[in-house]
Scaffold this motif. Structure first.
Motif, PDB file in Angstrom:
ATOM      1  N   PRO A 227      -1.032 -29.379  -5.593  1.00 36.32           N
ATOM      2  CA  PRO A 227      -1.191 -28.180  -6.430  1.00 36.32           C
ATOM      3  C   PRO A 227      -1.822 -28.481  -7.787  1.00 36.32           C
ATOM      4  O   PRO A 227      -2.518 -27.632  -8.340  1.00 36.32           O
ATOM      5  CB  PRO A 227       0.250 -27.663  -6.594  1.00 36.32           C
TER       6      PRO A 227
ATOM      7  N   VAL B 119       0.309 -20.699 -13.453  1.00 35.47           N
ATOM      8  CA  VAL B 119       1.754 -20.509 -13.220  1.00 35.47           C
ATOM      9  C   VAL B 119       2.118 -20.796 -11.767  1.00 35.47           C
ATOM     10  O   VAL B 119       3.133 -21.451 -11.487  1.00 35.47           O
ATOM     11  CB  VAL B 119       2.161 -19.064 -13.606  1.00 35.47           C
ATOM     12  N   MET B 120       1.295 -20.330 -10.834  1.00 36.01           N
ATOM     13  CA  MET B 120       1.555 -20.594  -9.413  1.00 36.01           C
ATOM     14  C   MET B 120       1.507 -22.097  -9.114  1.00 36.01           C
ATOM     15  O   MET B 120       2.340 -22.632  -8.388  1.00 36.01           O
ATOM     16  CB  MET B 120       0.534 -19.854  -8.547  1.00 36.01           C
ATOM     17  N   GLY B 121       0.506 -22.772  -9.687  1.00 34.19           N
ATOM     18  CA  GLY B 121       0.418 -24.219  -9.514  1.00 34.19           C
ATOM     19  C   GLY B 121       1.603 -24.936 -10.129  1.00 34.19           C
ATOM     20  O   GLY B 121       2.142 -25.887  -9.557  1.00 34.19           O
ATOM     21  N   TYR B 122       2.008 -24.462 -11.287  1.00 36.70           N
ATOM     22  CA  TYR B 122       3.160 -25.026 -11.993  1.00 36.70           C
ATOM     23  C   TYR B 122       4.427 -24.895 -11.149  1.00 36.70           C
ATOM     24  O   TYR B 122       5.233 -25.827 -11.040  1.00 36.70           O
ATOM     25  CB  TYR B 122       3.331 -24.273 -13.311  1.00 36.70           C
ATOM     26  N   LEU B 123       4.614 -23.720 -10.559  1.00 40.91           N
ATOM     27  CA  LEU B 123       5.784 -23.497  -9.705  1.00 40.91           C
ATOM     28  C   LEU B 123       5.764 -24.421  -8.499  1.00 40.91           C
ATOM     29  O   LEU B 123       6.801 -24.967  -8.099  1.00 40.91           O
ATOM     30  CB  LEU B 123       5.823 -22.038  -9.240  1.00 40.91           C
ATOM     31  N   ALA B 124       4.595 -24.601  -7.914  1.00 37.25           N
ATOM     32  CA  ALA B 124       4.471 -25.505  -6.757  1.00 37.25           C
ATOM     33  C   ALA B 124       4.829 -26.932  -7.131  1.00 37.25           C
ATOM     34  O   ALA B 124       5.447 -27.658  -6.346  1.00 37.25           O
ATOM     35  CB  ALA B 124       3.056 -25.441  -6.195  1.00 37.25           C
TER      36      ALA B 124
ATOM     37  N   MET C 292      -5.029 -26.513  -8.857  1.00 36.35           N
ATOM     38  CA  MET C 292      -4.927 -25.749 -10.092  1.00 36.35           C
ATOM     39  C   MET C 292      -6.062 -26.107 -11.048  1.00 36.35           C
ATOM     40  O   MET C 292      -6.682 -25.232 -11.664  1.00 36.35           O
ATOM     41  CB  MET C 292      -3.566 -26.048 -10.733  1.00 36.35           C
TER      42      MET C 292
ATOM     43  N   ILE D  62      -2.310 -16.806 -14.090  1.00 34.49           N
ATOM     44  CA  ILE D  62      -1.560 -16.660 -12.831  1.00 34.49           C
ATOM     45  C   ILE D  62      -1.751 -17.893 -11.948  1.00 34.49           C
ATOM     46  O   ILE D  62      -0.791 -18.420 -11.369  1.00 34.49           O
ATOM     47  CB  ILE D  62      -1.999 -15.380 -12.084  1.00 34.49           C
ATOM     48  N   VAL D  63      -3.003 -18.369 -11.849  1.00 32.96           N
ATOM     49  CA  VAL D  63      -3.294 -19.583 -11.064  1.00 32.96           C
ATOM     50  C   VAL D  63      -2.494 -20.766 -11.622  1.00 32.96           C
ATOM     51  O   VAL D  63      -1.895 -21.547 -10.871  1.00 32.96           O
ATOM     52  CB  VAL D  63      -4.802 -19.906 -11.082  1.00 32.96           C
TER      53      VAL D  63
END
Length: 466
Positions: free
Chosen positions: A29, A10-15, A33, A7-8
């Motif tokens: 990010p 994926v969130m960093g990837y999205l950012a 990450m 999850i961490v």
């Protein structure tokens, strides 16, 4: 705990992907990450039942039965291993960036402007496409794009006309970077990671990359935007350094020397790059008549001399945010690799996606569908290609110079041209010329797609020859 780490990530990837929307530099990010992923790995090490040994490319036997101290020791060793591999790439890039900045200090790239002697738009298009294709293979696609758009701004004064040329430069630069081990960060990663060799990379990808550049350029030359002549006004050029051409050829030659040095000595590429940097820096200091030493910063006199040193000036201009971004993203992917997540994902991918088209046959493995690699190329247009290739290094275990690695190099390198945010070359061109995302999508993306598909087809047809 594995789910939290994913999850961490994926969130960093999205950012990172939404960098322009959230107005936050992607290095932030990436670094967050990296730190969070490894912190969670260290804190939850007792909960993990498997561990991936990158040096052997296999899961560690009996990891679940290891004690806490033993597991923690393995985490520290793995972290150090990945840091060393990442540092090889970063030091290599630092050397290459500094050489390019030294060339620019002597206004060496202005020599290229002298090649443009025509006003005809279609001829200028071909000149810049060919220059982008060749230059990006030597100084990388990002730098080649910056150099050529800077020159283009002095030749094509009308911005509405110029952005068309910039769009084709992006396609040509990404195509040129794919077939050279020093032409694109992702290709460099595969080269330093001992997945491809220089000779085989050129053999496999020169023709597909050439077609990826030539076909869109040929089609574009018939478009209305490239009909007629440009309004060209001769400007009185400022005096440039008498050493500009000399430093251009010396710098480019020094970078090209690096793969030769690696082939002869079998040492990591960054060693050759540091030697090349030392040679170029020596001539730069001699030509600038500066007595400044880059190792002396103690006295006020050295600070004053620093402003006259091409080496110090060049070191202060290199793209440190890009270096830190690569550090963050590569180490974050390494965390997923170490937990065996990428290895398991690759196995699932090969089982669930049907083997469509020609398969990549490797003794002892089931093979990887060409469709997977093509999707990787499309994915690199939407999200950054660096983490995609970094992930592929942990997902697949094919030997050096297997067709898979060369196809990944081509797909990730050229697929990013399909969207302006899909490659470093596109992002920098977007910034330099304020190119609108949707304008590029409507006018240029289809040309990039045609080039990508033609190049991919050429690779699939010709790979059996090598």
């Amino acid at each position: 705990m594995e789910s939290v780490i994913i999850i961490v990530f994926v969130m960093g990837y999205l950012a990172i992907t939404l960098e322009h929307n959230i107005k936050l530099d992607k290095l932030i990010p990436a670094l967050i990450m990296m730190a969070f992923c490894w912190a969670l790995v260290a804190l939850g090490v007792d909960n993990f039942t498997q561990w991936f040994d990158s040096s052997k490319h296999s899961l560690v036997d009996g990891f679940a039965s290891f004690g806490h101290e033993e597991k923690l020791h393995m985490v520290e060793e793995t972290l150090l291993h990945h840091l060393g591999k990442t540092a090889e790439i970063l030091v290599f890039l630092l050397g290459a960036m500094t050489i390019v900045e030294i060339i620019d200090y002597f206004d060496g790239f202005s020599t290229i402007k002298g090649y443009v002697k025509t006003k005809k738009k279609s001829k200028i298009l071909w000149i810049f496409s060919i220059l982008a294709f060749i230059l990006s293979a030597i100084i990388d696609n990002l730098t080649a794009t910056i150099v050529l758009i800077s020159i283009l701004q002095k030749i094509v004064k009308n911005r509405d006309e110029r952005i068309w040329f910039a769009g084709l430069i992006i396609i040509a630069a990404n195509a040129g970077g794919a077939w050279s081990p020093i032409g694109d960060v992702t290709t460099t990663m595969l080269w330093i990671g001992k997945k491809v060799t220089t000779l085989k990379l050129v053999e496999y990808l020169l023709l597909p990359s050439l077609l990826c550049m030539a076909v869109p350029t040929f089609i574009a030359s018939f478009l209305p935007a490239f009909k007629g002549e440009i309004d060209f006004e001769e400007e009185e050029e400022k005096a440039k350094s008498p050493h500009s051409a000399r430093m251009l050829y010396l710098g480019l030659g020094a970078i090209v020397f690096v793969p030769i040095f690696k082939t002869v000595t079998h040492l990591p590429p960054y060693v050759g790059m540091m030697l090349s940097l030392a040679v170029v820096a020596t001539f730069a200091e001699i030509y600038s008549r500066s007595k400044f030493s880059i190792s002396s910063f103690d006295s006020e006199e050295s600070d004053e001399q620093a402003h006259h040193s091409p080496v110090h000036h060049s070191l202060s201009k290199i793209e440190m945010p890009s270096i830190l971004f690569f550090l963050g993203i590569l180490m974050a992917v390494a965390a997923l690799e170490s937990l065996g997540i990428l290895f398991n994902f690759a196995s699932t991918l090969q089982e669930t996606i049907p083997m469509m088209g020609t398969e990549l046959h490797v003794p002892g493995v089931t093979g990887v569908s060409d469709l997977v690699v093509l999707l990787l190329g499309v994915g690199s247009a939407v999200i950054d290609n660096v983490p995609l290739v970094a992930a592929s290094l942990g997902m697949f275990s094919e030997p050096i110079d297997n067709e898979l690695w060369h196809f990944i190099a081509f797909s990730a390198g050229t697929g990013g041209s399909m969207l302006i945010i899909g490659s470093a070359a596109g992002v920098v061109a977007m910034g330099m010329e304020k190119i609108d995302f949707f304008w590029y999508f409507k006018k240029i993306s289809w040309l990039a797609l045609v080039g990508f598909l033609v190049g991919s087809a050429a690779f699939m047809i010709t790979r059996s020859l090598f």
